[in-house]
Design a protein around this motif. Structure first.
Motif, PDB file in Angstrom:
ATOM      1  N   MET A   1     -28.973  -9.547  25.465  1.00  0.00           N
ATOM      2  CA  MET A   1     -28.738  -7.845  25.059  1.00  0.00           C
ATOM      3  C   MET A   1     -27.384  -7.320  25.554  1.00  0.00           C
ATOM      4  SD  MET A   1     -30.852  -4.403  26.448  1.00  0.00           S
ATOM      5  CE  MET A   1     -32.526  -5.090  25.763  1.00  0.00           C
ATOM      6  N   ASN A   2     -26.696  -6.507  24.433  1.00  0.00           N
ATOM      7  CA  ASN A   2     -25.391  -6.116  24.713  1.00  0.00           C
ATOM      8  C   ASN A   2     -25.707  -4.673  25.286  1.00  0.00           C
ATOM      9  OD1 ASN A   2     -22.933  -4.629  23.853  1.00  0.00           O
ATOM     10  ND2 ASN A   2     -22.643  -6.468  22.861  1.00  0.00           N
ATOM     11  N   GLU A   3     -25.151  -4.582  26.357  1.00  0.00           N
ATOM     12  CA  GLU A   3     -25.485  -3.395  27.237  1.00  0.00           C
ATOM     13  C   GLU A   3     -24.668  -2.125  26.706  1.00  0.00           C
ATOM     14  OE1 GLU A   3     -25.232  -1.626  31.808  1.00  0.00           O
ATOM     15  OE2 GLU A   3     -25.138  -3.908  31.415  1.00  0.00           O
ATOM     16  N   GLN A   4     -23.522  -2.486  26.344  1.00  0.00           N
ATOM     17  CA  GLN A   4     -22.496  -1.478  25.813  1.00  0.00           C
ATOM     18  C   GLN A   4     -22.984  -0.725  24.423  1.00  0.00           C
ATOM     19  OE1 GLN A   4     -18.752  -3.806  25.959  1.00  0.00           O
ATOM     20  NE2 GLN A   4     -17.994  -2.102  26.417  1.00  0.00           N
ATOM     21  N   LEU A   5     -23.718  -1.788  23.588  1.00  0.00           N
ATOM     22  CA  LEU A   5     -24.035  -1.314  22.380  1.00  0.00           C
ATOM     23  C   LEU A   5     -25.317  -0.572  22.564  1.00  0.00           C
ATOM     24  CD1 LEU A   5     -24.166  -1.778  19.362  1.00  0.00           C
ATOM     25  CD2 LEU A   5     -25.930  -3.537  19.525  1.00  0.00           C
ATOM     26  N   ASN A   6     -26.186  -0.908  23.404  1.00  0.00           N
ATOM     27  CA  ASN A   6     -27.410  -0.364  23.433  1.00  0.00           C
ATOM     28  C   ASN A   6     -27.378   1.262  24.287  1.00  0.00           C
ATOM     29  OD1 ASN A   6     -30.207  -1.803  23.184  1.00  0.00           O
ATOM     30  ND2 ASN A   6     -28.572  -3.469  23.627  1.00  0.00           N
ATOM     31  N   ILE A  28     -18.230   7.404  17.154  1.00  0.00           N
ATOM     32  CA  ILE A  28     -18.555   6.201  16.699  1.00  0.00           C
ATOM     33  C   ILE A  28     -17.093   5.470  16.507  1.00  0.00           C
ATOM     34  CG2 ILE A  28     -18.951   4.798  14.667  1.00  0.00           C
ATOM     35  CD1 ILE A  28     -21.463   5.001  16.112  1.00  0.00           C
ATOM     36  N   GLU A  29     -16.123   6.225  15.983  1.00  0.00           N
ATOM     37  CA  GLU A  29     -15.135   5.442  15.551  1.00  0.00           C
ATOM     38  C   GLU A  29     -14.222   4.805  16.871  1.00  0.00           C
ATOM     39  OE1 GLU A  29     -12.601   8.319  13.437  1.00  0.00           O
ATOM     40  OE2 GLU A  29     -13.495   7.874  11.743  1.00  0.00           O
ATOM     41  N   PRO A  30     -14.194   5.399  17.798  1.00  0.00           N
ATOM     42  CA  PRO A  30     -13.522   4.325  19.164  1.00  0.00           C
ATOM     43  C   PRO A  30     -14.518   3.002  19.411  1.00  0.00           C
ATOM     44  CG  PRO A  30     -13.929   6.582  19.716  1.00  0.00           C
ATOM     45  CD  PRO A  30     -14.742   6.409  18.414  1.00  0.00           C
ATOM     46  N   GLU A  31     -15.690   3.228  18.689  1.00  0.00           N
ATOM     47  CA  GLU A  31     -16.438   1.916  19.251  1.00  0.00           C
ATOM     48  C   GLU A  31     -16.785   0.979  18.237  1.00  0.00           C
ATOM     49  OE1 GLU A  31     -17.216   1.639  22.136  1.00  0.00           O
ATOM     50  OE2 GLU A  31     -17.014   3.741  23.169  1.00  0.00           O
ATOM     51  N   LEU A  32     -15.805   1.141  16.961  1.00  0.00           N
ATOM     52  CA  LEU A  32     -16.116   0.580  15.533  1.00  0.00           C
ATOM     53  C   LEU A  32     -15.832  -1.096  16.107  1.00  0.00           C
ATOM     54  CD1 LEU A  32     -14.809   2.596  12.923  1.00  0.00           C
ATOM     55  CD2 LEU A  32     -17.125   2.002  13.157  1.00  0.00           C
ATOM     56  N   SER A  33     -14.943  -1.617  16.868  1.00  0.00           N
ATOM     57  CA  SER A  33     -14.734  -2.878  16.907  1.00  0.00           C
ATOM     58  C   SER A  33     -15.683  -3.596  17.884  1.00  0.00           C
ATOM     59  CB  SER A  33     -13.553  -3.064  18.094  1.00  0.00           C
ATOM     60  OG  SER A  33     -13.521  -2.392  19.275  1.00  0.00           O
ATOM     61  N   LEU A  34     -16.502  -2.684  18.696  1.00  0.00           N
ATOM     62  CA  LEU A  34     -17.849  -3.157  19.348  1.00  0.00           C
ATOM     63  C   LEU A  34     -18.865  -3.534  18.441  1.00  0.00           C
ATOM     64  CD1 LEU A  34     -19.609  -3.698  21.713  1.00  0.00           C
ATOM     65  CD2 LEU A  34     -20.045  -1.137  21.883  1.00  0.00           C
ATOM     66  N   TYR A  40     -24.114 -10.942  17.259  1.00  0.00           N
ATOM     67  CA  TYR A  40     -25.372 -10.701  17.848  1.00  0.00           C
ATOM     68  C   TYR A  40     -26.355 -11.594  17.811  1.00  0.00           C
ATOM     69  CZ  TYR A  40     -23.196  -5.948  18.034  1.00  0.00           C
ATOM     70  OH  TYR A  40     -22.358  -4.871  18.165  1.00  0.00           O
ATOM     71  N   SER A  41     -26.712 -12.377  18.970  1.00  0.00           N
ATOM     72  CA  SER A  41     -27.749 -13.403  19.000  1.00  0.00           C
ATOM     73  C   SER A  41     -29.175 -12.702  19.292  1.00  0.00           C
ATOM     74  CB  SER A  41     -27.509 -14.299  19.997  1.00  0.00           C
ATOM     75  OG  SER A  41     -27.389 -13.813  21.153  1.00  0.00           O
ATOM     76  N   ASP A  42     -28.979 -11.374  19.792  1.00  0.00           N
ATOM     77  CA  ASP A  42     -30.583 -10.871  19.959  1.00  0.00           C
ATOM     78  C   ASP A  42     -30.738 -10.038  18.633  1.00  0.00           C
ATOM     79  OD1 ASP A  42     -31.970  -8.170  20.867  1.00  0.00           O
ATOM     80  OD2 ASP A  42     -31.965  -9.431  22.465  1.00  0.00           O
ATOM     81  N   ARG A  43     -31.999 -10.019  18.124  1.00  0.00           N
ATOM     82  CA  ARG A  43     -32.277  -9.602  17.071  1.00  0.00           C
ATOM     83  C   ARG A  43     -32.356  -7.936  17.207  1.00  0.00           C
ATOM     84  NH1 ARG A  43     -32.845 -10.473  11.626  1.00  0.00           N
ATOM     85  NH2 ARG A  43     -33.579  -8.418  11.096  1.00  0.00           N
ATOM     86  N   SER A  44     -32.862  -7.399  18.077  1.00  0.00           N
ATOM     87  CA  SER A  44     -32.492  -6.052  18.484  1.00  0.00           C
ATOM     88  C   SER A  44     -31.334  -5.322  18.552  1.00  0.00           C
ATOM     89  CB  SER A  44     -33.455  -5.656  19.831  1.00  0.00           C
ATOM     90  OG  SER A  44     -33.178  -4.176  20.150  1.00  0.00           O
ATOM     91  N   ASP A  45     -30.260  -6.332  19.112  1.00  0.00           N
ATOM     92  CA  ASP A  45     -29.038  -5.511  18.882  1.00  0.00           C
ATOM     93  C   ASP A  45     -28.336  -5.819  17.572  1.00  0.00           C
ATOM     94  OD1 ASP A  45     -28.952  -5.278  21.703  1.00  0.00           O
ATOM     95  OD2 ASP A  45     -27.773  -7.099  22.110  1.00  0.00           O
ATOM     96  N   ASN A  46     -28.877  -6.950  16.959  1.00  0.00           N
ATOM     97  CA  ASN A  46     -28.404  -7.043  15.318  1.00  0.00           C
ATOM     98  C   ASN A  46     -28.819  -5.678  14.677  1.00  0.00           C
ATOM     99  OD1 ASN A  46     -27.159  -8.848  13.410  1.00  0.00           O
ATOM    100  ND2 ASN A  46     -29.154  -8.250  12.428  1.00  0.00           N
ATOM    101  N   ASP A  47     -30.128  -5.459  14.735  1.00  0.00           N
ATOM    102  CA  ASP A  47     -30.686  -4.393  13.853  1.00  0.00           C
ATOM    103  C   ASP A  47     -29.787  -3.021  14.313  1.00  0.00           C
ATOM    104  OD1 ASP A  47     -32.249  -6.042  12.639  1.00  0.00           O
ATOM    105  OD2 ASP A  47     -34.084  -5.428  13.855  1.00  0.00           O
ATOM    106  N   LYS A  48     -29.790  -2.733  15.673  1.00  0.00           N
ATOM    107  CA  LYS A  48     -29.158  -1.739  16.059  1.00  0.00           C
ATOM    108  C   LYS A  48     -27.591  -1.245  15.594  1.00  0.00           C
ATOM    109  CE  LYS A  48     -31.789  -1.008  20.183  1.00  0.00           C
ATOM    110  NZ  LYS A  48     -32.022  -0.955  21.522  1.00  0.00           N
ATOM    111  N   ALA A  49     -26.812  -2.524  15.662  1.00  0.00           N
ATOM    112  CA  ALA A  49     -25.579  -2.607  14.727  1.00  0.00           C
ATOM    113  C   ALA A  49     -25.528  -2.272  13.541  1.00  0.00           C
ATOM    114  CB  ALA A  49     -24.831  -3.827  15.154  1.00  0.00           C
ATOM    115  N   THR A  50     -26.420  -2.791  12.770  1.00  0.00           N
ATOM    116  CA  THR A  50     -26.482  -2.487  11.311  1.00  0.00           C
ATOM    117  C   THR A  50     -26.941  -1.024  11.126  1.00  0.00           C
ATOM    118  OG1 THR A  50     -27.250  -4.625  10.932  1.00  0.00           O
ATOM    119  CG2 THR A  50     -27.944  -3.178   9.255  1.00  0.00           C
TER     120      THR A  50
END
Length: 204
Positions: A1-6, A28-34, A40-50
């Protein structure tokens, strides 16, 4: 799980920033690189990023940043299309929303053929949703506008000829009849096309 993303995800959606496009964009803009470059290997993280990329594209569209919006809408669409775990992309509500918003962005960028392609795809998949048909009709409005002006021009030419005819008292009866017919057809046709356009007002 990517803590920053969550943490970012919770901050945005628990704070209900979807109601304020400018604040959403600023956060969002300062976090675009993240969001955009991390694998994302974690499915939940991938869905959240999308979802974050998708909503960023939608918020850019609402705020009027059309070209930038189109770029991020495309990125989100590609993420879903490249996701091997999704069996049918049209079952994804987010994908449906992205295709619709891309069509709207294309239409506002004057890329009407691309916009109509998106709306037609949506209609073929969701024929019960009348909104997509309304937007397709709206994307065709320029053709009706052009036809309306042509008919008004025909009517005006007929009217001007009548004025000239009576001023000079010519005996060209056939030309007079043609001018009258052109005037009548132009007026009736322009009114009819105007009524059609009125019924094809921009959907909300």
């Amino acid at each position: 799980m990517n803590e920053q993303l969550n943490k970012l995800y919770d901050r945005i959606y628990k704070g209900d920033l979807m109601k304020d496009p400018e604040k959403f964009i600023q956060l969002i803009e300062p976090e675009l690189s993240l969001i955009d470059s991390t694998e994302y290997s974690d499915r939940s993280d991938n869905d959240k990023a999308t979802k974050l990329i998708a909503d960023y594209g939608v918020m850019l569209l609402k705020a009027g940043y059309l070209k930038k919006s189109q770029s991020y809408l495309e990125k989100a669409i590609k993420r879903i299309e490249d996701d091997n775990e999704i069996k049918n992309i049209w079952n994804e509500q987010l994908y449906e929303s992205l295709i619709f918003n891309r069509g709207v962005a294309q239409l506002r960028l004057k890329n009407k053929n691309y916009a109509k392609k998106d709306f037609k795809n949506l209609i073929s998949q969701f024929p019960e949703n009348g909104l997509y048909a309304q937007w397709l009709n709206y994307s065709n409005d320029s053709y009706y506008a052009f036809g309306e002006w042509i008919l008004k021009g025909i009517s005006l030419i007929g009217f001007l000829f009548l004025v000239i005819y009576y001023q000079k008292n010519h005996d060209e009866k056939l030309l007079l009849i043609i001018a009258v017919i052109c005037g009548i057809i132009g007026c009736i046709g322009a009114y009819g096309v105007h009524r059609i356009r009125k019924n094809r007002i921009r959907p909300r």
